[in-house]
Design a protein around this motif. Sequence first.
Motif, PDB file in Angstrom:
ATOM      1  N   LEU A  24      75.013  83.725  85.791  1.00 30.31           N
ATOM      2  CA  LEU A  24      75.777  84.854  85.211  1.00 30.31           C
ATOM      3  C   LEU A  24      76.330  84.250  83.607  1.00 30.31           C
ATOM      4  N   ALA A  25      76.258  83.148  83.444  1.00 27.60           N
ATOM      5  CA  ALA A  25      76.506  82.791  82.054  1.00 27.60           C
ATOM      6  C   ALA A  25      75.409  82.921  81.151  1.00 27.60           C
ATOM      7  N   LEU A  26      74.215  83.051  81.748  1.00 28.12           N
ATOM      8  CA  LEU A  26      72.913  83.482  80.764  1.00 28.12           C
ATOM      9  C   LEU A  26      72.909  84.712  79.686  1.00 28.12           C
ATOM     10  N   PRO A  27      73.433  85.803  80.590  1.00 28.94           N
ATOM     11  CA  PRO A  27      73.589  87.089  79.671  1.00 28.94           C
ATOM     12  C   PRO A  27      74.826  86.907  78.848  1.00 28.94           C
ATOM     13  N   LEU A  86      73.248  96.684  89.048  1.00 31.21           N
ATOM     14  CA  LEU A  86      73.536  97.335  87.533  1.00 31.21           C
ATOM     15  C   LEU A  86      73.177  96.396  86.609  1.00 31.21           C
ATOM     16  N   LEU A  87      73.643  94.986  87.190  1.00 30.95           N
ATOM     17  CA  LEU A  87      73.326  93.825  86.400  1.00 30.95           C
ATOM     18  C   LEU A  87      71.701  93.668  86.227  1.00 30.95           C
ATOM     19  N   LEU A  88      71.082  93.598  87.149  1.00 29.38           N
ATOM     20  CA  LEU A  88      69.616  93.589  87.119  1.00 29.38           C
ATOM     21  C   LEU A  88      69.092  94.742  86.433  1.00 29.38           C
ATOM     22  N   ILE A  89      69.720  96.029  86.364  1.00 25.59           N
ATOM     23  CA  ILE A  89      68.942  97.263  85.925  1.00 25.59           C
ATOM     24  C   ILE A  89      69.362  96.752  84.185  1.00 25.59           C
ATOM     25  N   GLY A  90      70.332  96.279  84.053  1.00 20.94           N
ATOM     26  CA  GLY A  90      70.655  95.946  82.595  1.00 20.94           C
ATOM     27  C   GLY A  90      69.754  95.081  82.020  1.00 20.94           C
ATOM     28  N   ALA A  91      69.709  93.895  82.908  1.00 21.02           N
ATOM     29  CA  ALA A  91      68.918  92.954  82.371  1.00 21.02           C
ATOM     30  C   ALA A  91      67.354  93.261  82.000  1.00 21.02           C
ATOM     31  N   ALA A  92      66.900  94.170  82.872  1.00 21.68           N
ATOM     32  CA  ALA A  92      65.518  94.382  82.538  1.00 21.68           C
ATOM     33  C   ALA A  92      65.595  95.414  81.155  1.00 21.68           C
ATOM     34  N   ALA A  93      66.386  96.285  81.128  1.00 22.69           N
ATOM     35  CA  ALA A  93      66.474  97.118  80.053  1.00 22.69           C
ATOM     36  C   ALA A  93      66.926  96.291  78.642  1.00 22.69           C
ATOM     37  N   GLY A 121      73.644  95.966  76.907  1.00 24.70           N
ATOM     38  CA  GLY A 121      74.524  94.938  76.802  1.00 24.70           C
ATOM     39  C   GLY A 121      76.034  95.315  77.711  1.00 24.70           C
ATOM     40  N   ALA A 122      76.168  96.909  77.495  1.00 23.03           N
ATOM     41  CA  ALA A 122      77.576  97.432  78.162  1.00 23.03           C
ATOM     42  C   ALA A 122      77.402  97.142  79.691  1.00 23.03           C
ATOM     43  N   THR A 123      76.132  97.127  80.334  1.00 26.00           N
ATOM     44  CA  THR A 123      76.074  96.869  81.781  1.00 26.00           C
ATOM     45  C   THR A 123      76.145  95.515  82.327  1.00 26.00           C
ATOM     46  N   LEU A 124      75.689  94.752  81.356  1.00 23.90           N
ATOM     47  CA  LEU A 124      75.806  93.277  81.486  1.00 23.90           C
ATOM     48  C   LEU A 124      77.354  92.601  81.778  1.00 23.90           C
ATOM     49  N   VAL A 181      64.157  87.605  75.867  1.00 24.64           N
ATOM     50  CA  VAL A 181      63.505  87.796  76.857  1.00 24.64           C
ATOM     51  C   VAL A 181      63.276  86.908  77.976  1.00 24.64           C
ATOM     52  N   PRO A 182      62.931  85.655  77.701  1.00 25.83           N
ATOM     53  CA  PRO A 182      63.033  84.531  78.863  1.00 25.83           C
ATOM     54  C   PRO A 182      64.326  84.546  79.714  1.00 25.83           C
ATOM     55  N   VAL A 183      65.377  84.792  78.889  1.00 21.99           N
ATOM     56  CA  VAL A 183      66.717  84.632  79.621  1.00 21.99           C
ATOM     57  C   VAL A 183      66.806  85.878  80.430  1.00 21.99           C
ATOM     58  N   MET A 184      66.391  87.086  80.042  1.00 21.70           N
ATOM     59  CA  MET A 184      66.504  87.974  81.250  1.00 21.70           C
ATOM     60  C   MET A 184      65.628  87.967  82.254  1.00 21.70           C
ATOM     61  N   ALA A 185      64.368  87.382  82.095  1.00 19.58           N
ATOM     62  CA  ALA A 185      63.389  87.299  82.989  1.00 19.58           C
ATOM     63  C   ALA A 185      63.965  86.412  84.165  1.00 19.58           C
ATOM     64  N   LEU A 186      64.572  85.065  83.399  1.00 15.79           N
ATOM     65  CA  LEU A 186      65.209  84.333  84.645  1.00 15.79           C
ATOM     66  C   LEU A 186      66.280  84.894  85.322  1.00 15.79           C
ATOM     67  N   LEU A 187      67.121  85.597  84.633  1.00 19.61           N
ATOM     68  CA  LEU A 187      68.167  86.355  85.621  1.00 19.61           C
ATOM     69  C   LEU A 187      67.625  87.332  86.504  1.00 19.61           C
ATOM     70  N   LEU A 188      66.535  88.038  86.236  1.00 19.18           N
ATOM     71  CA  LEU A 188      65.862  88.824  87.146  1.00 19.18           C
ATOM     72  C   LEU A 188      65.350  88.100  88.507  1.00 19.18           C
ATOM     73  N   VAL A 189      64.823  86.988  88.207  1.00 17.31           N
ATOM     74  CA  VAL A 189      64.200  86.170  89.316  1.00 17.31           C
ATOM     75  C   VAL A 189      65.311  85.412  89.932  1.00 17.31           C
ATOM     76  N   LEU A 190      66.359  84.924  89.511  1.00 19.83           N
ATOM     77  CA  LEU A 190      67.311  84.182  90.188  1.00 19.83           C
ATOM     78  C   LEU A 190      68.533  84.991  90.747  1.00 19.83           C
ATOM     79  N   GLY A 191      68.786  86.009  90.071  1.00 23.88           N
ATOM     80  CA  GLY A 191      69.904  87.056  90.477  1.00 23.88           C
ATOM     81  C   GLY A 191      69.801  87.432  92.116  1.00 23.88           C
ATOM     82  N   PRO A 192      68.567  87.896  92.145  1.00 25.92           N
ATOM     83  CA  PRO A 192      68.621  88.294  93.965  1.00 25.92           C
ATOM     84  C   PRO A 192      68.934  87.242  94.734  1.00 25.92           C
ATOM     85  N   MET A 193      68.452  85.985  94.385  1.00 29.02           N
ATOM     86  CA  MET A 193      68.708  84.792  95.189  1.00 29.02           C
ATOM     87  C   MET A 193      70.030  84.417  95.391  1.00 29.02           C
TER      88      MET A 193
END
Length: 529
Positions: A24-27, A86-93, A121-124, A181-193
């Motif tokens: 969560l610190a990444l975004p 919502l966090l993951l949707i926002g990260a992808a956007a 950013g408002a979703t994150l 971009v890589p920060v959000m990609a990492l969030l999308l991978v690790l977030g669900p885990m």
Amino acid sequence: MITDGDKSEAPRATRREWLGLAVLALPTMLIAMDLTVLHLALPTLTADLRPGNTELLWIVDIYGFLIAGFLIPMGAIGDRIGRRRLLLIGAAAFGVASVLSAFAANPTMLIAARALLGIAGATLMPSTLSLIRVMFQDPKQQGAAIGAWTGFFGLGTVIGPLVGGTFLELFWWGAVFVIGVPVMALLLVLGPMLLPEYRDRSVARPDLISAVMSVIGMLALIFGLKRIAESGLGLESGVPIVFGLVLAMLFVYRQSRLAQPLVDLKLFSNSLFGTALGMLVLATLLSAGLQFFVIQYLQLVRGLSPVQAGLWSLPITLGVMVGAMGGPALAGRVKLSNLLAGGLVVSALGMVMLTRVSGPSDLFLAVGGTAVIGLGLGPMISLGTGLIVGAAPPERAGAASALAATGPELGSALGVAVIGSVGFAVYRSNLADRLPDGLSARDTDAAKDTLAAAVDTARGLPTEVADRLLAVARDSFVQGLQTTAVVGAVLALLLAAAAATLLRNAQMPGPPPVTEADDTAKPLEKADN
């Protein structure tokens, strides 16, 4: 033997929750970086896309305006559909918008991409903080987690100029957006885990009509102000201002009629709440607006490289951080109104220092003045949130917290819009009759738009003409900086007087008592992963 008190103890976080906090610190850190790195990219961005001064201001501040406008409704949407979702949707956007920003072919495309970045950013932001409150039920652990979250936001502010400056030295201006971009990609991978899914179906459906009305009305008002700065008061500026004011009145009327309003107007019946919120917005307005000009001074007047400008901007950021951390430490020893008023007087002294900046040789004066401004405004920025939430009744603490989070975002965007419009108006006015002979109509128009455009134009001119153009353009920009500093100093002194009088009986709230009826620490409905 297990007592009733033991049964009521909140569960302690495990290693998974602490790893989730790191995710969560990444975004959080990225959003903070995005607020600062673009300022360093303005010279090279302007040379490539050639935006006018109005377009340049929109490129910078549309991001903050849309974060501020959508923070509250996005928080409610996250409660209903799931905060992790919502966090993951926002990260992808956010990742998609970062790519669009990096490869924008013209100013209009970049403004649109930055607008999408703001909505994402408002979703994150609300999703990260609300998930932390659910993941960490133990009060001490929750306090430590929120402190770490805040620390990463501050870290992003500090390293933003350094990272951005390095990328600009090595790559093109769009590289400052690719960082995300890589920060959000990492969030999308690790977030669900690592992150749980929570939702609260009892939360009312957010009134998106109110959100759209508030954003459009605010943007219309700012557009009108920018047109005044560019071409004076006329039909092109008057119509959007009137339209924005009408929408603002309709927005207030709608909030008064809704059972579940987007903004709870009853909070403003407490004068302390409105005063603290207004002063927090104005404090961040001053800080962001003057920092916007000083960073351009470092590169375009002093002639520093992006990395050098990033290094010289560190004292500015550290000034804000020292003031923000020192304010709470002094709050128990100094009367609150005196502390806040004193800090604002200190910031006014920093602005007076900026009025003495006269050219490229005044580097230490420019950096030192802005650091003093941050030092003085820091207590208001850090203590303002506590004052706002403390002035609200306990049952409205959530709504008050949302407005307290929106205030600094709105203030930062307004700082660039309002202070920037004033400074550019002075620049254009001073430059108009001082341009050297030998410039084509196209070069003249470009030089009048922004200092960055004037510097880029000078590269294609004969040496003598280029030197004269740079001299008058830089002098005009410095006069704009001096004027905004005078306006800021007056405003800071007025705020100091307001703090000394209107907040004379204010005190920082203590922690709310926890009773059996207090359900704030209860977990929300846990959803299936």
